[in-house]
Scaffold this motif. Structure first.
Motif, PDB file in Angstrom:
ATOM      1  N   ARG A  33       0.793  -1.232   0.000  1.00  0.00           N
ATOM      2  CA  ARG A  33       0.000   0.000   0.000  1.00  0.00           C
ATOM      3  C   ARG A  33       0.828   1.288   0.000  1.00  0.00           C
ATOM      4  O   ARG A  33       0.545   2.175  -0.802  1.00  0.00           O
ATOM      5  N   PRO A  34       1.856   1.433   0.849  1.00  0.00           N
ATOM      6  CA  PRO A  34       2.632   2.691   0.806  1.00  0.00           C
ATOM      7  C   PRO A  34       3.269   2.935  -0.548  1.00  0.00           C
ATOM      8  O   PRO A  34       3.249   4.046  -1.064  1.00  0.00           O
ATOM      9  N   ALA A  35       3.816   1.878  -1.151  1.00  0.00           N
ATOM     10  CA  ALA A  35       4.453   2.030  -2.464  1.00  0.00           C
ATOM     11  C   ALA A  35       3.406   2.388  -3.514  1.00  0.00           C
ATOM     12  O   ALA A  35       3.643   3.222  -4.384  1.00  0.00           O
ATOM     13  N   GLN A  36       2.225   1.764  -3.449  1.00  0.00           N
ATOM     14  CA  GLN A  36       1.184   2.060  -4.419  1.00  0.00           C
ATOM     15  C   GLN A  36       0.707   3.505  -4.297  1.00  0.00           C
ATOM     16  O   GLN A  36       0.464   4.164  -5.299  1.00  0.00           O
ATOM     17  N   LEU A  37       0.590   3.998  -3.054  1.00  0.00           N
ATOM     18  CA  LEU A  37       0.186   5.392  -2.850  1.00  0.00           C
ATOM     19  C   LEU A  37       1.244   6.335  -3.425  1.00  0.00           C
ATOM     20  O   LEU A  37       0.916   7.291  -4.115  1.00  0.00           O
ATOM     21  N   TYR A  38       2.508   6.042  -3.155  1.00  0.00           N
ATOM     22  CA  TYR A  38       3.599   6.839  -3.701  1.00  0.00           C
ATOM     23  C   TYR A  38       3.536   6.846  -5.231  1.00  0.00           C
ATOM     24  O   TYR A  38       3.609   7.901  -5.866  1.00  0.00           O
ATOM     25  N   HIS A  39       3.377   5.658  -5.808  1.00  0.00           N
ATOM     26  CA  HIS A  39       3.353   5.567  -7.268  1.00  0.00           C
ATOM     27  C   HIS A  39       2.099   6.191  -7.872  1.00  0.00           C
ATOM     28  O   HIS A  39       2.146   6.746  -8.967  1.00  0.00           O
ATOM     29  N   LEU A  40       0.975   6.137  -7.157  1.00  0.00           N
ATOM     30  CA  LEU A  40      -0.239   6.810  -7.629  1.00  0.00           C
ATOM     31  C   LEU A  40       0.018   8.309  -7.724  1.00  0.00           C
ATOM     32  O   LEU A  40      -0.276   8.939  -8.749  1.00  0.00           O
ATOM     33  N   PHE A  41       0.592   8.903  -6.670  1.00  0.00           N
ATOM     34  CA  PHE A  41       0.874  10.340  -6.679  1.00  0.00           C
ATOM     35  C   PHE A  41       1.907  10.673  -7.754  1.00  0.00           C
ATOM     36  O   PHE A  41       1.774  11.673  -8.457  1.00  0.00           O
ATOM     37  N   ARG A  42       2.914   9.835  -7.901  1.00  0.00           N
ATOM     38  CA  ARG A  42       3.941  10.069  -8.920  1.00  0.00           C
ATOM     39  C   ARG A  42       3.336   9.994 -10.320  1.00  0.00           C
ATOM     40  O   ARG A  42       3.619  10.825 -11.188  1.00  0.00           O
ATOM     41  N   TYR A  43       2.493   8.988 -10.546  1.00  0.00           N
ATOM     42  CA  TYR A  43       1.833   8.810 -11.844  1.00  0.00           C
ATOM     43  C   TYR A  43       0.943  10.011 -12.160  1.00  0.00           C
ATOM     44  O   TYR A  43       1.014  10.578 -13.251  1.00  0.00           O
ATOM     45  N   LEU A  44       0.099  10.392 -11.212  1.00  0.00           N
ATOM     46  CA  LEU A  44      -0.792  11.533 -11.433  1.00  0.00           C
ATOM     47  C   LEU A  44       0.003  12.818 -11.643  1.00  0.00           C
ATOM     48  O   LEU A  44      -0.354  13.640 -12.492  1.00  0.00           O
ATOM     49  N   SER A  45       1.073  12.999 -10.908  1.00  0.00           N
ATOM     50  CA  SER A  45       1.905  14.201 -11.072  1.00  0.00           C
ATOM     51  C   SER A  45       2.502  14.256 -12.464  1.00  0.00           C
ATOM     52  O   SER A  45       2.616  15.330 -13.067  1.00  0.00           O
ATOM     53  N   THR A  46       2.868  13.092 -13.003  1.00  0.00           N
ATOM     54  CA  THR A  46       3.381  13.034 -14.371  1.00  0.00           C
ATOM     55  C   THR A  46       2.295  13.445 -15.352  1.00  0.00           C
ATOM     56  O   THR A  46       2.554  14.185 -16.307  1.00  0.00           O
ATOM     57  N   GLN A  47       1.063  12.980 -15.114  1.00  0.00           N
ATOM     58  CA  GLN A  47      -0.043  13.323 -16.008  1.00  0.00           C
ATOM     59  C   GLN A  47      -0.333  14.820 -15.975  1.00  0.00           C
ATOM     60  O   GLN A  47      -0.674  15.411 -16.995  1.00  0.00           O
ATOM     61  N   TYR A  48      -0.225  15.421 -14.790  1.00  0.00           N
ATOM     62  CA  TYR A  48      -0.564  16.834 -14.642  1.00  0.00           C
ATOM     63  C   TYR A  48       0.634  17.770 -14.806  1.00  0.00           C
ATOM     64  O   TYR A  48       0.490  18.972 -14.666  1.00  0.00           O
ATOM     65  N   ALA A  49       1.800  17.215 -15.119  1.00  0.00           N
ATOM     66  CA  ALA A  49       2.991  18.056 -15.298  1.00  0.00           C
ATOM     67  C   ALA A  49       2.827  18.934 -16.531  1.00  0.00           C
ATOM     68  O   ALA A  49       2.215  18.538 -17.518  1.00  0.00           O
ATOM     69  N   GLY A  50       3.376  20.115 -16.458  1.00  0.00           N
ATOM     70  CA  GLY A  50       3.326  21.022 -17.606  1.00  0.00           C
ATOM     71  C   GLY A  50       4.322  20.592 -18.664  1.00  0.00           C
ATOM     72  O   GLY A  50       4.967  19.562 -18.567  1.00  0.00           O
TER      73      GLY A  50
END
Length: 175
Positions: A33-50
């Motif tokens: 779970r901690p790794a998945q949460l980290y990767h979820l935030f990382r993935y979403l941040s990549t999607q929303y990156a300028g």
């Protein structure tokens, strides 16, 4: 549908720039779970990156997908994501459409592609229970959007079909 649990067989539009979340997760080493949460935030941040030359970034997210990923709503709140919520006024039509797609095993069609006819049997009790379930899911999602104070616009599918230009103008104005 970047968060579709089984992306195989889905149209691949845009996946060169944005892989499905499951594909991304399988490419990482972190588990639990901690790794998945980290990767979820990382993935979403990549999607929303300028830097993509885009004025907005978004993706389709179904009710069940939004509930399946711990931390997704918190991320949306942190990013102050704007939600365009597409709903159907005719829930019976939506339910029957879903059921027939399930029977055909074909949810995505391209314009002009033939859609095979199907026959299905339903009981009034079953229809009522499924409509009630859909209504509850919709209500929970609306509550979640409100709870996290996300700006949102509800768009009715039937309006989008009947008054496409007007509805899309409203969506663009909101975004």
């Amino acid at each position: 549908e970047l968060f579709h649990p089984n992306e195989r067989g889905l149209p691949t539009c845009g996946t060169a720039d944005a892989p499905y979340f499951q594909t991304y997760l399988e490419s990482t080493r972190g588990r639990g779970r901690p790794a998945q949460l980290y990767h979820l935030f990382r993935y979403l941040s990549t999607q929303y990156a300028g830097g993509h030359g885009l004025g907005a970034v978004g993706f389709k997210l179904q009710h069940a997908q939004a509930w399946a990923h711990l931390g997704m709503w918190q991320y949306f709140a942190l990013r102050r994501v704007r939600v365009v919520h597409l709903t159907r006024a005719n829930m019976l039509d939506a339910l029957l459409s879903y059921q027939s797609a399930k029977i055909r095993r074909q949810f995505h069609t391209r314009r002009g592609e033939p859609i095979p006819e199907v026959t299905m049997r339903v009981t009034a009790e079953d229809l009522y229970a499924r409509l009630e379930e859909r209504e509850q899911r919709l209500s929970r999602s609306r509550s979640r959007v409100e709870r996290f104070r996300l700006s949102n616009l509800e768009v009715v599918y039937e309006d989008l079909v009947r008054r496409r230009e007007e509805t899309l103008s409203r969506v663009l104005g909101f975004l």
